[in-house]
Design an enzyme around this catalytic site. Structure first.
Site, short mmCIF file in Angstrom:
data_model
loop_
_atom_site.label_atom_id
_atom_site.label_comp_id
_atom_site.label_asym_id
_atom_site.label_seq_id
_atom_site.Cartn_x
_atom_site.Cartn_y
_atom_site.Cartn_z
N ALA A 34 14.89 -43.16 40.96
CA ALA A 34 15.75 -43.88 42.24
C ALA A 34 16.77 -44.66 41.65
CB ALA A 34 14.44 -44.50 42.84
N CYS A 35 17.90 -44.78 42.57
CA CYS A 35 19.02 -45.66 42.22
C CYS A 35 18.59 -46.98 42.39
CB CYS A 35 20.19 -45.19 43.04
SG CYS A 35 19.90 -45.09 44.89
N THR A 36 17.68 -47.18 43.07
CA THR A 36 17.09 -48.71 43.14
C THR A 36 15.91 -48.95 41.97
OG1 THR A 36 15.42 -47.81 44.66
CG2 THR A 36 17.60 -48.80 45.51
#
Ligand code: ADP
Length: 476
Positions: free
Chosen positions: A280-282
């Site tokens: 996830a980019c987070t």
């Protein structure tokens, strides 16, 4: 079962399926065969979108919303099947897959109901006998280029605000996950979306994505993916003064202060770093700890890491799915190897290449300028670094090329408020994982994480897909 995927152009399912996708948990299982389209398909989709858009924009917004709401109901009735397909092509756990499909359903509901309030504002005029109002006009044709890591939620959260605003859409899904996008498109067409309003063209980014970015018929392009590709798209769209919205990479740092509970903090960090297989980019990393909690936190995080059960996402015992592809697995392995060369100690985790798994990995003894601290991995790898105090921690959090999310574990309201004000990121989490976002609030970043123009999700998501026209209405 193998799904034969087609493009959706002008309401018709067309195109020769050629590109194979195998289940990352079971390489002998062929999940889908999808078109690897050329620019002719992009042209056909843009012609269809251009023709359909006018009538769609002229349809009353509540009627547009009703289509989204009906599509949400259809997707709800298909949720279990769609989630299984999502798991088979992307590799999440079934719980994560069910949650993601649920997110797509809720996004359709949220923006579908916006049909009752979409439009503009009425404002007082300084001119007597005059009313001023604004109209939210659609851009026209929006292109959406999406990644594999949320293969139904991201297309939904871009598509729904575009459609409710009266735009036509051409979606280019990620090559690895064509089936999830097809389920979303099918729900909308089955709900009565007119032909041509939504088109889906499968194929390579360098062919289909590039053609969409260069075509002057595309008035707005929304992209989620790597920073390298996003910045290239930015140049192209900017040069022809079209709208562009980019959500790109992230390094989502966490700061754990002495006053936090080490076990609770480890749970928060583990959820953010290891959930969704870290894809996830987070995803959380690095974690900066003040000296009084560092050792207890590392011990608790290693315990959390060892508690995960990596495996096939369809196995109920699995709590972490496989890595999406062999290429991503190689990236994860290389990132940890490089960290080791740069002085890191591996406290927990590691690869299991035979099953395309990568166990939750905790690194310590990492220098602040090590690659694993500065560059996105996109895997379940978290580096823990000791800092002298809050001030050094905050400075480290902000010393990053990225600026998507950051978090702090503390019981101090003063520290939490100071961090919320001074962290140079688009989303701040206090005592909550960096990943996991509500759909009714804006999402986006700063620096190399985002174009930082228009935010996605929440009530302002439609701003990217509309322009404001001001009308003076004299009535005396
Ligand atoms: P990831 O590493 O997550 O796959 P990418 O940025 O490579 O990230 O891909 C995200 C999306 O962008 C995918 O749909 C991909 O096909 C598309 N894409 C890749 N390269 C280009 C390009 N040059 N132009 C437009 N789209 C592209």
């Amino acid at each position: 079962m193998t799904t034969t995927v087609h493009n959706l152009i002008d309401g018709q399912w067309v195109g020769d399926p050629q590109a194979e996708r195998r289940n990352p948990a079971r390489p002998d299982e062929l999940v889908s065969v999808a078109p690897s389209s050329g620019t002719d398909a992009v042209d056909a989709a843009l012609v269809a979108a251009g023709q359909a858009q006018r009538a769609w924009a002229a349809t009353p917004a509540p009627a547009r919303g009703a289509v989204l709401l009906d599509a949400a109901d259809l997707l709800r009735s298909r949720q279990a099947d769609v989630a299984r397909d999502l798991v088979r092509e992307e590799g999440k756990t079934l719980a994560e897959g069910m949650g993601e499909v649920r997110r797509a359903i809720d996004v359709l509901r949220y923006f579908g109901s916006q049909g009752w309030r979409h439009g503009g504002d009425v404002l007082p005029s300084a001119v007597p006998g005059t009313t001023v109002f604004t109209r939210a006009e659609p851009i026209g044709v929006a292109a959406l280029i999406t990644p594999w890591n949320f293969p139904i939620a991201i297309p939904a959260w871009k598509m729904a605000p575009a459609l409710i605003s009266g735009n036509a859409v051409v979606l280019k899904p990620a090559e690895l996950t064509p089936v999830s996008a097809t389920h979303l498109a099918a729900a909308l067409t089955d709900a009565g979306l007119p032909g041509g309003v939504l088109n889906v063209v499968h194929g390579k980014g360098s062919v289909v994505g590039d053609a969409l970015a260069r075509d002057p018929r595309v008035g707005a392009l929304s992209f989620t993916g790597s920073t390298a590709v996003g910045l290239g798209l930015h140049e192209l769209l900017h040069a022809r003064r079209a709208r562009v919205q980019l959500e790109m990479g992230g390094k989502n740092a966490y700061l754990v202060l002495d006053d936090a509970d080490p076990v609770a903090a480890a749970r928060v960090v583990a959820a953010g770093a290891f959930g969704l297989t870290g894809q996830a980019c987070t995803a959380t990393s690095p974690v900066y700890c003040t000296p009084g909690i560092h050792d207890a936190f590392v011990a608790a995080l290693a315990k959390e890491a060892e508690g995960f059960v990596p495996g096939d996402g369809l196995d109920p015992a699995t709590t972490m799915g496989p890595v999406v592809s062999e290429a991503q697995l190689a990236t994860d392995v290389a990132a940890v190897e490089r960290a080791r060369q740069q002085g890191a100690t591996v406290v927990a985790g590691g690869a299991e290449p035979e099953r395309q798994l990568f166990a939750p990995t905790v690194l310590t003894g990492v220098a602040h300028d090590a690659d694993v601290v500065r560059k996105e991995v996109f895997g379940p790898v978290v580096a823990v670094i000791e800092v002298a105090d809050y001030d050094e921690g905050l400075a480290r959090v902000n010393d990053s090329d990225y600026g998507l999310t950051a978090g702090i574990c503390t019981g101090s309201l003063a520290a939490a408020h100071h961090f919320a004000e001074h962290a140079a990121v688009g989303v701040v989490k206090v005592n909550r994982p960096t990943s996991g976002l509500d759909l009714n609030v804006p999402f986006g970043g700063v620096k190399d994480s985002s174009s930082n123009t228009f935010r996605e999700q929440g009530p302002t998501a439609t701003e990217f897909y509309t322009w404001s026209k001001t009308v003076y209405l004299g009535f005396e």
